[in-house]
Motif scaffolding. Structure first.
Motif, short mmCIF file in Angstrom:
data_model
loop_
_atom_site.label_atom_id
_atom_site.label_comp_id
_atom_site.label_asym_id
_atom_site.label_seq_id
_atom_site.Cartn_x
_atom_site.Cartn_y
_atom_site.Cartn_z
N GLU A 212 0.82 -1.22 0.00
CA GLU A 212 0.00 0.00 0.00
C GLU A 212 0.85 1.28 0.00
OE1 GLU A 212 -2.75 -0.44 3.21
OE2 GLU A 212 -3.90 -2.03 2.22
N PRO A 213 1.87 1.39 0.87
CA PRO A 213 2.69 2.61 0.81
C PRO A 213 3.50 2.72 -0.48
CG PRO A 213 3.56 1.07 2.44
CD PRO A 213 2.23 0.55 2.03
N LEU A 214 3.87 1.60 -1.08
CA LEU A 214 4.58 1.65 -2.35
C LEU A 214 3.67 2.19 -3.44
CD1 LEU A 214 6.24 -0.44 -0.59
CD2 LEU A 214 6.93 -1.46 -2.77
N ASN A 215 2.44 1.73 -3.46
CA ASN A 215 1.48 2.24 -4.44
C ASN A 215 1.28 3.75 -4.29
OD1 ASN A 215 0.56 0.32 -6.31
ND2 ASN A 215 -0.68 -0.69 -4.75
N ALA A 216 1.19 4.20 -3.04
CA ALA A 216 0.99 5.63 -2.80
C ALA A 216 2.17 6.44 -3.33
CB ALA A 216 0.80 5.88 -1.30
N LEU A 217 3.37 5.91 -3.18
CA LEU A 217 4.57 6.61 -3.64
C LEU A 217 4.67 6.60 -5.17
CD1 LEU A 217 6.99 5.22 -0.94
CD2 LEU A 217 6.44 7.64 -1.25
N ILE A 218 4.20 5.54 -5.81
CA ILE A 218 4.18 5.50 -7.27
C ILE A 218 3.17 6.50 -7.81
CG2 ILE A 218 3.57 4.08 -9.27
CD1 ILE A 218 4.68 1.66 -7.75
N ASP A 219 2.02 6.56 -7.16
CA ASP A 219 0.96 7.45 -7.63
C ASP A 219 1.27 8.92 -7.35
OD1 ASP A 219 -0.49 5.26 -8.51
OD2 ASP A 219 -1.62 5.07 -6.64
#
Length: 263
Positions: A212-219
């Motif tokens: 989840e935090p990785l997705n937030a950083l990609i977005d």
């Protein structure tokens, strides 16, 4: 649609992220070693490679060419507890956790810059001590321990990212996802593997949640050139003159190490 390149994308955290981004409609390039595990993803593009080898990293860069890339996720992991050297004579942990990341992050810089909001996400755990680099024995031929190898590789990755903060780099994130339930690739045997497996069941985070935090950083990539996280928690990053001097020294030594093995 984004183009996401994920090392270690056939297992654990990397696999969960690849599946998630494929479901979102992104183009996902998975770099890994198992064709069988990749096929189970049900989509994406596969670049088979042994990232402990410098020559294989160069081949990956050639295959990726100049295509624009929105996010490079460096999640390849394989812990080697005894001292092992690669076919190119490099200590395994230093080869995988520093040299491969060094080559891919640098080699794909222009690819990332070709997109509006690029980011490099590196699952290297932040916080290795300043004295972790064995300057006169990067290959750890003397006094090797897994702890020493792990700390050195983590510090080396931080120094490389820190050294580029004055070069208008692609935003680089060091993030520890915590203890994630996976197959825990590495030279785990006997009691050690049993304990790790039990701990993963009791205290480990499911990969689908850990991403989840990785997705937030990609977005939404950070604006700063270098940031560090423990899960969702932002950690302080201090880059003083001593750190920059060490970064310059390591870059020079790494260049010397790579120079006779560029192809």
């Amino acid at each position: 649609m984004k183009t996401i390149v994920i090392t270690g994308g056939t297992d654990g955290l990397g696999r969960a992220l690849a599946v998630n981004r494929l479901r979102r409609g992104d183009h996902v390039v998975v770099i890994g070693r198992s064709h069988t595990k990749f096929a189970a993803l049900g989509g994406g593009e596969f670049l088979p490679a042994d990232l402990t080898l410098i020559s294989e990293n160069h081949r990956v860069l050639e295959e990726l060419g100049d295509r624009p890339i929105d996010a490079l996720v460096l999640a390849a992991a394989y812990a080697s507890f005894p001292r092992v050297t690669t076919a190119e004579g490099i200590e395994h942990n230093f080869a995988l956790y520093h040299l491969s990341r060094f080559l891919l992050a640098d080699g794909l810089h222009d690819n990332l810059r070709a997109t509006p909001d690029p980011v490099i996400i590196d699952t290297t755990v932040p916080g290795a001590p300043a004295g972790a680099i064995h300057w006169h024995d990067l290959n750890l031929e003397h006094g090797y321990t897994w702890k020493a190898a792990n700390r050195q590789s983590r510090r080396a990755t931080f120094l490389r990212a820190a050294g580029r903060t004055r070069e208008n780099p692609v935003p680089h994130v060091l993030i520890s996802p915590g203890f994630v339930r996976s197959s825990h690739q590495g030279s785990l045997t006997g009691i050690r593997r049993g304990l790790v497996t039990l701990l993963a069941r009791v205290a480990g985070t499911a990969p689908e949640r850990a991403i989840e935090p990785l997705n937030a950083l990609i977005d939404q990539p950070p604006a700063e050139p270098l940031t560090a996280y423990q899960g969702r928690k932002r950690l302080p990053v201090e880059i003083g003159e001593d750190t920059l001097a060490d970064a310059h020294r390591l870059a020079a030594l790494t260049g010397e190490l790579l120079s006779p093995r560029t192809r």
